[in-house]
Design a protein around this motif. Sequence first.
Motif, PDB file in Angstrom:
ATOM      1  N   SER A  45       0.860  -1.181   0.000  1.00 37.76           N
ATOM      2  CA  SER A  45       0.000   0.000   0.000  1.00 37.76           C
ATOM      3  C   SER A  45       0.897   1.231   0.000  1.00 37.76           C
ATOM      4  O   SER A  45       1.558   1.514   0.996  1.00 37.76           O
ATOM      5  CB  SER A  45      -0.919   0.015   1.222  1.00 37.76           C
ATOM      6  N   GLY A  46       0.931   1.930  -1.136  1.00 40.58           N
ATOM      7  CA  GLY A  46       1.818   3.077  -1.237  1.00 40.58           C
ATOM      8  C   GLY A  46       3.268   2.650  -1.117  1.00 40.58           C
ATOM      9  O   GLY A  46       3.727   1.755  -1.829  1.00 40.58           O
ATOM     10  N   ASP A  47       3.986   3.251  -0.189  1.00 43.20           N
ATOM     11  CA  ASP A  47       5.404   2.923   0.014  1.00 43.20           C
ATOM     12  C   ASP A  47       5.615   1.895   1.114  1.00 43.20           C
ATOM     13  O   ASP A  47       6.751   1.669   1.546  1.00 43.20           O
ATOM     14  CB  ASP A  47       6.189   4.197   0.360  1.00 43.20           C
ATOM     15  N   THR A  48       4.539   1.287   1.584  1.00 40.18           N
ATOM     16  CA  THR A  48       4.625   0.336   2.694  1.00 40.18           C
ATOM     17  C   THR A  48       4.269  -1.076   2.251  1.00 40.18           C
ATOM     18  O   THR A  48       3.303  -1.292   1.516  1.00 40.18           O
ATOM     19  CB  THR A  48       3.694   0.761   3.844  1.00 40.18           C
ATOM     20  N   ILE A  49       5.077  -2.021   2.717  1.00 35.93           N
ATOM     21  CA  ILE A  49       4.795  -3.446   2.511  1.00 35.93           C
ATOM     22  C   ILE A  49       4.405  -4.043   3.856  1.00 35.93           C
ATOM     23  O   ILE A  49       5.058  -3.787   4.864  1.00 35.93           O
ATOM     24  CB  ILE A  49       6.025  -4.179   1.948  1.00 35.93           C
ATOM     25  N   SER A  50       3.333  -4.833   3.863  1.00 39.03           N
ATOM     26  CA  SER A  50       2.874  -5.488   5.083  1.00 39.03           C
ATOM     27  C   SER A  50       2.916  -6.997   4.886  1.00 39.03           C
ATOM     28  O   SER A  50       2.507  -7.505   3.834  1.00 39.03           O
ATOM     29  CB  SER A  50       1.437  -5.060   5.431  1.00 39.03           C
ATOM     30  N   VAL A  51       3.428  -7.691   5.898  1.00 39.54           N
ATOM     31  CA  VAL A  51       3.446  -9.152   5.861  1.00 39.54           C
ATOM     32  C   VAL A  51       2.837  -9.659   7.166  1.00 39.54           C
ATOM     33  O   VAL A  51       3.228  -9.218   8.258  1.00 39.54           O
ATOM     34  CB  VAL A  51       4.870  -9.711   5.708  1.00 39.54           C
ATOM     35  N   GLU A  52       1.886 -10.566   7.060  1.00 42.66           N
ATOM     36  CA  GLU A  52       1.275 -11.197   8.235  1.00 42.66           C
ATOM     37  C   GLU A  52       1.646 -12.666   8.252  1.00 42.66           C
ATOM     38  O   GLU A  52       1.657 -13.332   7.206  1.00 42.66           O
ATOM     39  CB  GLU A  52      -0.239 -11.029   8.208  1.00 42.66           C
ATOM     40  N   TYR A  53       1.940 -13.174   9.458  1.00 44.09           N
ATOM     41  CA  TYR A  53       2.371 -14.560   9.619  1.00 44.09           C
ATOM     42  C   TYR A  53       1.413 -15.306  10.534  1.00 44.09           C
ATOM     43  O   TYR A  53       0.892 -14.742  11.505  1.00 44.09           O
ATOM     44  CB  TYR A  53       3.780 -14.628  10.218  1.00 44.09           C
ATOM     45  N   ASP A  54       1.216 -16.571  10.232  1.00 43.76           N
ATOM     46  CA  ASP A  54       0.460 -17.481  11.106  1.00 43.76           C
ATOM     47  C   ASP A  54       1.431 -18.493  11.697  1.00 43.76           C
ATOM     48  O   ASP A  54       2.329 -18.994  11.001  1.00 43.76           O
ATOM     49  CB  ASP A  54      -0.633 -18.208  10.320  1.00 43.76           C
ATOM     50  N   TRP A  55       1.235 -18.789  13.005  1.00 45.50           N
ATOM     51  CA  TRP A  55       2.138 -19.686  13.728  1.00 45.50           C
ATOM     52  C   TRP A  55       1.353 -20.786  14.426  1.00 45.50           C
ATOM     53  O   TRP A  55       0.194 -20.604  14.779  1.00 45.50           O
ATOM     54  CB  TRP A  55       2.909 -18.912  14.794  1.00 45.50           C
ATOM     55  N   LYS A  56       2.024 -21.898  14.650  1.00 44.07           N
ATOM     56  CA  LYS A  56       1.456 -22.943  15.500  1.00 44.07           C
ATOM     57  C   LYS A  56       1.539 -22.510  16.959  1.00 44.07           C
ATOM     58  O   LYS A  56       2.373 -21.692  17.336  1.00 44.07           O
ATOM     59  CB  LYS A  56       2.221 -24.262  15.322  1.00 44.07           C
ATOM     60  N   GLU A  57       0.684 -23.079  17.783  1.00 40.14           N
ATOM     61  CA  GLU A  57       0.761 -22.801  19.228  1.00 40.14           C
ATOM     62  C   GLU A  57       2.065 -23.374  19.781  1.00 40.14           C
ATOM     63  O   GLU A  57       2.475 -24.480  19.440  1.00 40.14           O
ATOM     64  CB  GLU A  57      -0.429 -23.456  19.939  1.00 40.14           C
ATOM     65  N   THR A  58       2.731 -22.589  20.646  1.00 42.24           N
ATOM     66  CA  THR A  58       4.003 -23.012  21.213  1.00 42.24           C
ATOM     67  C   THR A  58       4.292 -22.222  22.478  1.00 42.24           C
ATOM     68  O   THR A  58       3.714 -21.151  22.693  1.00 42.24           O
ATOM     69  CB  THR A  58       5.146 -22.804  20.201  1.00 42.24           C
ATOM     70  N   SER A  62      10.717 -16.588  22.334  1.00 38.53           N
ATOM     71  CA  SER A  62      11.355 -15.633  21.430  1.00 38.53           C
ATOM     72  C   SER A  62      10.297 -14.819  20.681  1.00 38.53           C
ATOM     73  O   SER A  62       9.122 -15.188  20.622  1.00 38.53           O
ATOM     74  CB  SER A  62      12.257 -16.362  20.426  1.00 38.53           C
ATOM     75  N   ILE A  63      10.736 -13.710  20.139  1.00 37.08           N
ATOM     76  CA  ILE A  63       9.826 -12.836  19.397  1.00 37.08           C
ATOM     77  C   ILE A  63       9.470 -13.496  18.072  1.00 37.08           C
ATOM     78  O   ILE A  63      10.327 -13.739  17.225  1.00 37.08           O
ATOM     79  CB  ILE A  63      10.464 -11.461  19.141  1.00 37.08           C
ATOM     80  N   ARG A  64       8.205 -13.803  17.943  1.00 39.58           N
ATOM     81  CA  ARG A  64       7.672 -14.303  16.669  1.00 39.58           C
ATOM     82  C   ARG A  64       6.734 -13.233  16.136  1.00 39.58           C
ATOM     83  O   ARG A  64       5.803 -12.801  16.813  1.00 39.58           O
ATOM     84  CB  ARG A  64       6.945 -15.635  16.870  1.00 39.58           C
ATOM     85  N   ILE A  65       6.987 -12.796  14.932  1.00 43.09           N
ATOM     86  CA  ILE A  65       6.259 -11.654  14.377  1.00 43.09           C
ATOM     87  C   ILE A  65       4.910 -12.095  13.806  1.00 43.09           C
ATOM     88  O   ILE A  65       4.841 -13.009  12.995  1.00 43.09           O
ATOM     89  CB  ILE A  65       7.110 -10.953  13.306  1.00 43.09           C
ATOM     90  N   LYS A  66       3.881 -11.431  14.264  1.00 42.21           N
ATOM     91  CA  LYS A  66       2.540 -11.660  13.731  1.00 42.21           C
ATOM     92  C   LYS A  66       2.306 -10.798  12.492  1.00 42.21           C
ATOM     93  O   LYS A  66       1.724 -11.245  11.511  1.00 42.21           O
ATOM     94  CB  LYS A  66       1.497 -11.328  14.810  1.00 42.21           C
ATOM     95  N   ARG A  67       2.767  -9.544  12.577  1.00 38.94           N
ATOM     96  CA  ARG A  67       2.639  -8.641  11.422  1.00 38.94           C
ATOM     97  C   ARG A  67       3.791  -7.649  11.445  1.00 38.94           C
ATOM     98  O   ARG A  67       4.186  -7.162  12.498  1.00 38.94           O
ATOM     99  CB  ARG A  67       1.311  -7.885  11.460  1.00 38.94           C
ATOM    100  N   VAL A 134       3.444 -12.243  18.217  1.00 39.71           N
ATOM    101  CA  VAL A 134       2.407 -13.232  18.492  1.00 39.71           C
ATOM    102  C   VAL A 134       1.797 -13.021  19.882  1.00 39.71           C
ATOM    103  O   VAL A 134       0.598 -13.230  20.085  1.00 39.71           O
ATOM    104  CB  VAL A 134       2.983 -14.662  18.363  1.00 39.71           C
ATOM    105  N   LEU A 135       2.603 -12.571  20.828  1.00 40.35           N
ATOM    106  CA  LEU A 135       2.110 -12.329  22.186  1.00 40.35           C
ATOM    107  C   LEU A 135       1.416 -10.987  22.337  1.00 40.35           C
ATOM    108  O   LEU A 135       0.977 -10.620  23.431  1.00 40.35           O
ATOM    109  CB  LEU A 135       3.260 -12.436  23.189  1.00 40.35           C
ATOM    110  N   GLY A 136       1.324 -10.217  21.236  1.00 40.80           N
ATOM    111  CA  GLY A 136       0.569  -8.974  21.267  1.00 40.80           C
ATOM    112  C   GLY A 136       1.361  -7.724  21.584  1.00 40.80           C
ATOM    113  O   GLY A 136       0.775  -6.645  21.748  1.00 40.80           O
TER     114      GLY A 136
END
Length: 291
Positions: A45-58, A62-67, A134-136
């Motif tokens: 969107s414009g000059d920004t790229i967004s990536v969303e990730y889905d993870w298994k429960e664990t 460590s930092i797991r990126i949701k978006r 993932v933890l918000g």
Amino acid sequence: MKKIEYSFVQEAENVLHTLDASKYDDYDLPEFTKEVPVSSRKKESGDTISVEYDWKETKNESIRIKRIDFRKGEDLADLYRIAARDGADSICFKHNNNTYIIRKTVREIAQALYNAYGKIKGALESVVAYIRTVLGHEYVVAKVEGPTWAFDKRISKETVTYVDVDTLDRKYKSKLCEMVAERIAELHAANIIIGRFTLNNILLGNNDVKFTDLRKLRVSRKRSFVVDEFKSVLQYLFAIGVASREDVYCAIAYYTAQNEDSCAEWYQDKTGKKAADQLDIASRIEQDIYG
């Protein structure tokens, strides 16, 4: 003010303290897992790229990126995990041969810093992305440009090296004070306040200073308020022994010349009358700093 030469950082490097990373990088986690997202979605969107990730429960801490939202041209499309504890406040890490600093904040501040960066980027670190874990938790992401020195042990990693201010002699402390005054004046010219300033807000480059940890950055409600912040910065630098009285005087002279209107408004608010000239304003600022 004269330009600061490269010798400031180059010579100061000789007195840097090398730290045991195990003492200070307590947010680090061993990369014992090869866990990867189960799926991802990418959009632009414009000059920004967004990536969303889905993870298994664990139970992985460590930092797991949701978006992640990042600027086009930044090599962050494959950043989905950081070997640090999710929820740590300030983290420095390397990804694709680049060094980044992330700081925990709230979504609104992260987005505001990301959107505002291009307007005032000269005095500030390069804000290139923001993430939700993932933890918000929300983090704002800044890219470190080249070898850098910092007074904050928490981010002293990768290409960011810790320097103890007490190891700098008077010559280099004066140069540091000068560079900070230049950058504060530049920021205040845009009516922007950095918030509660400490040495932890400084990143030293080869011949420059940039401000880091911008989570308290905001637009001043009144132009004269920026002068109060300038006073506080000089009071702080004087109190910790970075600025001498001569440094304070030079910084005030430079600042009042660069921010005439704000200083004039501040003087009138303080005294109830207009200043006869800049010397009146400079003298009153100096009086308040030592008063």
